[in-house]
Design an enzyme around this catalytic site. Structure first.
Site, PDB file in Angstrom:
ATOM      1  N   LYS A 182       0.843  -1.195   0.000  1.00  0.00           N
ATOM      2  CA  LYS A 182       0.000   0.000   0.000  1.00  0.00           C
ATOM      3  C   LYS A 182       0.877   1.243   0.000  1.00  0.00           C
ATOM      4  O   LYS A 182       1.590   1.513   0.958  1.00  0.00           O
ATOM      5  CB  LYS A 182      -0.911   0.060   1.216  1.00  0.00           C
ATOM      6  N   GLU A 256      10.246   0.330  10.375  1.00  0.00           N
ATOM      7  CA  GLU A 256      11.243   1.393  10.205  1.00  0.00           C
ATOM      8  C   GLU A 256      10.501   2.681  10.522  1.00  0.00           C
ATOM      9  O   GLU A 256       9.668   3.125   9.738  1.00  0.00           O
ATOM     10  CB  GLU A 256      11.796   1.348   8.774  1.00  0.00           C
ATOM     11  N   CYS A 290      13.199  10.200   7.765  1.00  0.00           N
ATOM     12  CA  CYS A 290      13.146   9.652   9.118  1.00  0.00           C
ATOM     13  C   CYS A 290      14.504   9.726   9.800  1.00  0.00           C
ATOM     14  O   CYS A 290      14.585   9.865  11.011  1.00  0.00           O
ATOM     15  CB  CYS A 290      12.643   8.211   9.081  1.00  0.00           C
ATOM     16  N   GLU A 387       9.778  14.378  16.522  1.00  0.00           N
ATOM     17  CA  GLU A 387      10.151  14.389  15.110  1.00  0.00           C
ATOM     18  C   GLU A 387       9.306  15.451  14.395  1.00  0.00           C
ATOM     19  O   GLU A 387       8.079  15.392  14.416  1.00  0.00           O
ATOM     20  CB  GLU A 387       9.887  13.007  14.514  1.00  0.00           C
TER      21      GLU A 387
END
Lengths: 476, 288
Positions: A182, A256, A290, A387
């Site tokens: 996806k 991840e 990331c 983040e």
């Protein structure tokens, strides 16, 4: 005198943009039962194309197609044959590199120089590298004749749409698994062109299935009982939900997730080179990375000088049209993400950090955010802990290597870190003690299919790339 | 038969290198396989468990930072001491597991050999699982396995020594530290093992052994934010899914372990070592 850059736009016609894109299931492009989504160019806010999404029964059909393909063809095929199919994909991605790069920049908002020089070549390289493993898995050190897991359900983010698809699909196929993937809701186009390549490469139907949609489709996929392996790249928040949902199912999982990497500059570092590395570390891909070096740790004695150099350099970054070959920083991928960045930046100001933003002009429309550097950041501030996933750098200082290390490791994340110093022994000392899956010394944001990538702690588990990355897709 | 009255031992926890009673003051009776009283064991509390995690975290830097050669020697030293206590362990295993003396001795021997096997791994893991990465560019790139951190271990419920050693030794071999909840009903060999660890060169806090009720302690271990990995081998079956779910709260590594206790006498592979390491990749440019 100053020479102005003339615009050097790549032609959008090269993307071969179609008005509509469909799901790819069992070797065919088909309409999904879900509400079609509109993929938007974040640089102009115009609708690029309509994309059909998976609805009731579609994920199930895709998983069943993948199961059939696994049981009847792909799982039994000799590795030497699988390899040739994957090599074909690698070659065809390279052949259509320019088209894919332009399409990626249109759909994602990233500068064309990055999609052209990083995303697409790295995607092709991942297929090429893993193709070669398909008939050599006996040598991977995971025991004799390792077996595939079966059907892999994979959910990928919007920051590197094609590259993430390659990172997921290539090792899965090499190890003999079949795939239902996806793509992200805001960036589904390049994965569907990849599906076209996979069709042209004549992979057996059902080996790779692409089901666009939002988070609900992803949830349905990872929770489908016919899926044996789940791989997810995205936020730590969603990663935890997936890990929790998979409890007790026996599905093999790799995650991840997010990061809050420290990029550490010692006083003996070559400062101009370090400035380039810091800029790349946080402003590459608008900071939608990331492993972005989002916390800059400066040794106190050089902090002032370094910040001045950093501001000067960041001021020269050209923010704007992603298709312009001179653009350094493109568009923020979505309005939602822009809002999130703005919120966190506001929190930084409220909590007392000193904000500096590049005086660069921003386009009138589209989602853009000027590269921003916060000085005087303390560890308790949200901009030091959370983040941001945008072009925002938080600067902290330290006096000793021990202090740098303590601050760098003071996070529940652990994806990457950077060290800048001329002293070799100090690099190795730091690299040894940094609790992060990737340590870049005197460089940053390097990726290669031969080099394992992945996190410690809440940045996830499992690796992508290298021999270590094969473990995720084998029953070992 | 001697008339002498024997000196019996008070079994306590092993925590941070010391042997405290449970802070809760609780104990529970341990019986042999026929239900006869053997001893009172300490019934560890949530607070004891948290103290154990603090001790394990505190010990992690030194243990993970020790050279692989040094760790190998320390672990081999443990095997030497185990060997010297074979009789005592055999008695305890026979009583707790209800196996004949000869079988108990074989299990103890296998446990010592298992410890030696893992002791020899410390300085080979990086060679076997690490890599020089031939990246496409002017960079030197290598990958090394590193210990994941603090590992929470629910020790096997049936195999009180060989099973325990088979799950604990790999934690130590990779350089991680352990908080172990021992077999609930068969805890005595674990406590004797802790006496061996205390008198070997394993630094205090590297191994912490808690006796008590697994179902009471396991949820706290699974949810603890400073635990990096969770071995569910000895988890009560009805709690297993909840524990896994709870572990997701801080993205703990939960190694894939069999749902029923395996035959521990079978030859091990390196799956447990692999499950407890993180691969770290380091890059540096090449140039003049």
């Amino acid at each position: 005198m100053t020479w102005e850059y003339a615009p050097a736009p790549e032609s959008r016609a090269i993307a071969n943009l179609k008005p509509s894109y469909r799901m790819f299931v069992d070797g065919e492009f088909v309409e999904g039962a879900g509400e079609p989504l509109k993929s938007v160019n974040p640089a102009t806010e115009e609708v690029l194309a309509e994309v059909s999404t998976a609805g009731a029964g579609d994920v199930d059909r895709a998983v069943k197609a993948a199961r059939r393909a696994h049981d009847k063809t792909w799982g039994r095929m000799p590795g030497t044959e699988r390899a040739k199919y994957i090599f074909r994909i690698a070659r065809m991605v390279a052949e259509r590199a320019r088209e894919l790069a332009v399409l990626e920049s249109l759909d994602n908002g990233k500068p064309i120089k990055e999609s052209r020089d990083t995303d697409v070549p790295t995607a092709a390289a991942h297929f090429f590298y893993h193709a070669g493993w398909a008939d050599k898995l006996d040598y991977a050190g995971l025991g004799p004749d390792p077996k595939p897991l079966g059907v892999a359900g994979q959910v990928i983010p919007w920051n590197f749409p094609l590259m993430m698809a390659a990172w997921k699909i290539a090792p899965a196929l090499a190890c003999g698994n079949t795939v239902v993937l996806k793509p992200a809701e805001t960036t589904p186009l390049s994965a569907l062109v990849l599906a076209e390549i996979i069709q042209q490469a004549e992979l057996p139907p059902g080996v790779v299935n692409i089901v666009p949609g939002a988070g609900d489709v992803g949830a349905e996929l990872v929770n489908h009982p016919g899926v044996n392996k789940v791989a997810f790249t995205g936020s730590t928040e969603v990663g935890k939900v997936i890990q929790s949902a998979l409890a007790g199912t026996g599905k093999k999982l790799t995650l991840e997730l997010g990061g809050k990497a420290a990029n550490i500059v010692f006083d003996d570092a070559p400062l101009d080179q370090a400035v380039e590395g810091i800029v790349n570390g946080i402003f590459f891909n608008q900071g939608h990375v990331c492993c972005a070096g989002s916390r800059l740790l400066l040794q106190e004695s050089i902090a002032e000088e370094f910040l001045a150099k950093l501001h000067a350099r960041v001021s020269t970054l050209r923010v704007g049209d992603p298709l312009d070959k001179n653009t350094d920083v493109g568009a923020i991928n979505s309005r939602d993400q822009l809002t999130k960045i703005q919120d966190l930046v506001a929190s930084g100001e409220q909590e007392g950090a000193e904000r500096w933003s590049s005086p660069c002009p921003l386009p009138d429309k589209g989602f853009f955010f000027a590269p921003t550097v916060f000085a005087g950041v303390t560890q308790s501030m949200r901009i030091a802990r959370e983040e941001i996933f945008g072009p925002v750098l938080s600067v902290l200082t330290f006096r000793t290597p021990d202090e740098a290390l303590a601050k760098a490791n003071n996070t529940p994340y652990g994806l990457s870190a950077g060290v800048w110093t001329e002293k070799g022994s100090r690099i190795l000392w730091m690299a040894d003690r940094l609790r992060a899956g990737v340590v870049w010394a005197n460089t940053f944001n390097r990726f290669d299919p031969t080099a394992p990538f992945g996190g410690y702690q809440e940045s996830g588990f499992g690796r992508e790339g290298g021999r270590a990355g094969l473990e995720a897709y084998l029953d070992v | 038969m001697s008339d002498r009255v024997t000196v019996s031992k008070t079994y306590k926890l092993y925590l941070g290198g010391a042997f405290p009673r449970s802070e809760s003051g609780r104990t529970y009776p341990v019986a042999d396989s026929k239900g006869r009283f053997l001893a009172n064991a300490a019934q560890a509390s949530r607070k004891d468990l948290r103290e154990a995690v603090v001790a394990a975290r505190g010990a992690f830097g030194k243990w993970s930072g020790a050279t692989a050669y040094n760790r190998g020697q320390v672990l081999y030293r443990v095997a030497e001491l185990l060997e010297g206590r074979r009789e005592q362990f055999a008695d305890e295993v026979a009583a707790g597991e209800g196996v004949p003396a000869k079988r108990a001795q074989a299990l103890v021997d296998a446990a010592v050999d298992r410890w030696v096997w893992y002791a020899g791994w410390t300085d080979k893991i990086a060679t076997v699982l690490g890599a020089a990465n031939p990246v496409a560019g002017p960079y030197f790139s290598f990958s090394v396995p590193e210990p994941t951190g603090v590992v929470g271990v629910l020790a096997p419920q049936r195999s009180s020594l060989l099973g325990l050693v088979s799950v604990l030794a790999p934690v130590l071999a990779v350089g991680a530290t352990a908080v172990v909840v021992t077999s609930q009903d068969r805890p005595l060999p674990a406590i004797t093992l802790s006496e061996v660890l205390a008198t070997s060169d394993v630094p205090g806090g590297v191994v912490n052994l808690l006796t008590g009720h697994t179902a009471e302690l396991a949820p706290w271990l699974a949810a603890h934010a400073d635990v990096n990995a969770l071995d569910l081998t000895g988890a009560p079956p009805e709690l297993r899914v909840d524990l896994e779910r709870s572990a997701a709260g801080t993205v703990k590594r939960v190694p894939r372990v069999p749902t029923t206790e395996p035959d521990w006498t079978e030859r091990p592979d390196i799956a447990r070592l692999r499950a407890l390491v993180e691969t770290k990749t380091v890059w540096h440019p090449m140039g003049v």
